[in-house]
Write a protein that holds these residues in place. Structure first.
Motif: not given
Length: 182
Positions: A62-89
């Motif tokens: 998002t062009n802001n490292e602090q915000r990107d780190t927050h988005l990857k945290s459990a507050d948002f995407f929880d990247a350590s447990n859910f590493d991908q977004i997936r769409f199936v048409g």
């Protein structure tokens, strides 16, 4: 009959999202690592038998490292447990000026049906002999429906992050020379 396989050209594609901040401005974010695979019976994408997209949460920008780190945290995407977004048409419907793509989006372990609007930009053969198809994809989701519920409130009572997330993608697919068996 063999299916035609299409893969994304990542150097000519981008995946972005937009969200209101403090309800007065819009912040844009991107996923830098993503994949899309499509299989069709013909060059007509309404014959698609497979549409699968993934984006790596670790690549959020998002062009802001602090915000990107927050988005990857459990507050948002929880990247350590859910590493991908997936769409199936599941269904690609062509109307006069645009197409509608129905499918299932999975974020943070939650899967919900969504509808995306597709504008097909056309199909061309590039100078290297590759057949390419271009698309603009737009849509809107509620982040809270996918478990992205973090928020804060300003002194005036305004929310910091809106619930609505706008999706915008510019996609260029490359037709593969080897078809896959259906």
């Amino acid at each position: 009959m063999a299916n035609i396989k299409w893969v994304i050209d990542p150097t000519h594609s981008e995946i972005q999202f937009k969200v209101k901040h403090l309800m007065i401005t819009t912040v844009t974010g991107y996923f830098k690592k993503f994949d899309l695979q499509v299989e069709t019976r013909t060059d007509d994408f309404s014959t698609a038998s497979k549409i699968e997209f993934t984006a790596d949460i670790s690549s959020i920008d998002t062009n802001n490292e602090q915000r990107d780190t927050h988005l990857k945290s459990a507050d948002f995407f929880d990247a350590s447990n859910f590493d991908q977004i997936r769409f199936v048409g599941t269904q690609y419907e062509i109307d006069v000026d645009e197409a509608i793509l129905h499918g299932s989006l999975t974020i943070k372990g939650v899967t919900k049906p969504i509808t995306l609007h597709i504008e097909q930009g056309g199909m061309v053969v590039d100078p290297y002999g590759q057949t390419k198809a271009g698309f603009t994809v737009t849509g809107k989701i509620s982040r809270k429906e996918f478990g992205l519920t973090w928020n804060a409130v300003t002194e005036a009572g305004n929310v910091v992050v809106s619930d609505d997330i706008k999706i915008h993608a510019e996609i260029q697919l490359v037709k593969q020379t080897v078809a896959v068996n259906a």
